[in-house]
Write a protein that holds these residues in place. Sequence first.
Motif, mmCIF file in Angstrom:
data_model
loop_
_atom_site.group_PDB
_atom_site.id
_atom_site.type_symbol
_atom_site.label_atom_id
_atom_site.label_comp_id
_atom_site.label_asym_id
_atom_site.label_seq_id
_atom_site.Cartn_x
_atom_site.Cartn_y
_atom_site.Cartn_z
ATOM 1 N N GLU A 62 19.418 -27.285 14.239
ATOM 2 C CA GLU A 62 18.918 -27.363 15.608
ATOM 3 C C GLU A 62 19.462 -26.228 16.463
ATOM 4 O O GLU A 62 18.761 -25.684 17.319
ATOM 5 N N VAL A 63 20.725 -25.877 16.250
ATOM 6 C CA VAL A 63 21.354 -24.792 17.005
ATOM 7 C C VAL A 63 21.933 -23.790 16.019
ATOM 8 O O VAL A 63 22.701 -24.166 15.127
ATOM 9 N N CYS A 64 21.562 -22.521 16.165
ATOM 10 C CA CYS A 64 22.059 -21.512 15.228
ATOM 11 C C CYS A 64 21.987 -20.122 15.864
ATOM 12 O O CYS A 64 21.388 -19.927 16.924
ATOM 13 N N TYR A 65 22.612 -19.149 15.197
ATOM 14 C CA TYR A 65 22.592 -17.773 15.668
ATOM 15 C C TYR A 65 21.225 -17.139 15.417
ATOM 16 O O TYR A 65 20.443 -17.615 14.587
ATOM 17 N N ILE A 66 20.970 -16.023 16.119
ATOM 18 C CA ILE A 66 19.751 -15.266 15.853
ATOM 19 C C ILE A 66 19.905 -14.582 14.497
ATOM 20 O O ILE A 66 21.018 -14.429 13.976
ATOM 21 N N ALA A 67 18.792 -14.154 13.929
ATOM 22 C CA ALA A 67 18.775 -13.619 12.571
ATOM 23 C C ALA A 67 19.763 -12.477 12.358
ATOM 24 O O ALA A 67 20.497 -12.449 11.360
ATOM 25 N N GLU A 68 19.791 -11.506 13.281
ATOM 26 C CA GLU A 68 20.662 -10.348 13.100
ATOM 27 C C GLU A 68 22.132 -10.757 13.043
ATOM 28 O O GLU A 68 22.917 -10.227 12.255
ATOM 29 N N THR A 69 22.498 -11.704 13.886
ATOM 30 C CA THR A 69 23.886 -12.166 13.907
ATOM 31 C C THR A 69 24.234 -12.882 12.611
ATOM 32 O O THR A 69 25.327 -12.707 12.060
ATOM 33 N N VAL A 70 23.298 -13.678 12.114
ATOM 34 C CA VAL A 70 23.528 -14.413 10.863
ATOM 35 C C VAL A 70 23.811 -13.437 9.724
ATOM 36 O O VAL A 70 24.775 -13.602 8.957
ATOM 37 N N VAL A 71 22.982 -12.408 9.614
ATOM 38 C CA VAL A 71 23.154 -11.436 8.535
ATOM 39 C C VAL A 71 24.456 -10.659 8.715
ATOM 40 O O VAL A 71 25.177 -10.393 7.743
ATOM 41 N N MET A 72 24.782 -10.295 9.950
ATOM 42 C CA MET A 72 26.029 -9.571 10.207
ATOM 43 C C MET A 72 27.239 -10.416 9.811
ATOM 44 O O MET A 72 28.209 -9.907 9.236
ATOM 45 N N ARG A 73 27.176 -11.702 10.108
ATOM 46 C CA ARG A 73 28.278 -12.593 9.743
ATOM 47 C C ARG A 73 28.404 -12.682 8.221
ATOM 48 O O ARG A 73 29.511 -12.670 7.671
#
Length: 224
Positions: A62-73
Amino acid sequence: MGRGDQIYVMRERMALQGVYEHHGIDCGDGTVIHYRKPSETIERTSMETFTRGGKIYICHHEVCYIAETVVMRAESRLGERKYNLLYNNCEHFATWCKTGTSYSTQSTNFIPIIKHLNPDALSDPIENAILDAKPKDSSILLNEALAEIKVAWNDIQPQYNQAVRDLNEWQRVAELALRKNREDLAREALYKKLNYKQKAIELKSHLDKLAQMTETLLKDAKVL
């Protein structure tokens, strides 16, 4: 399915004889970052290597980071070798990348299924996971493991006692049949006795393994 998605495929559970979800982060370019087996290292591999031909599922939050942030993490942890079955598995990693919280539904649900697993297959994964976890987490995992071992013991012990009673009863029936010169009934009774004897031996073996697991976990707890 796209860049930044937390994806998973179903895989055979090698040591634990079942099926589990293998999680990773879709980088959107045909690659996935995930805890790769058997190296237990976070790596970036092709989608084909990740799926092994299996169907891909998306894990929604339901709540998550945007795609770019997810990949960076995910990229920030490339090369990490801190895999732990209960504390830091592939789902912990992927969920952390996606939401910021290291969490695994599979890990949460794992301890309660101990009583359904073969103790031979269970001992090493549980023991290693507890030893590798942080002290605070180790204490929690240890207590949960011991509690579920007790549940398994309480489930198996009555079955063992009943099997022993049954084999003794069929021995008595066989002896009675022989006294009445009914060898046919005696043979049948002895055959049933052997079946219960084998069952008792198998159940006793499980009890011995559970006892050994308990002893090992308590011994290892002294060094946590």
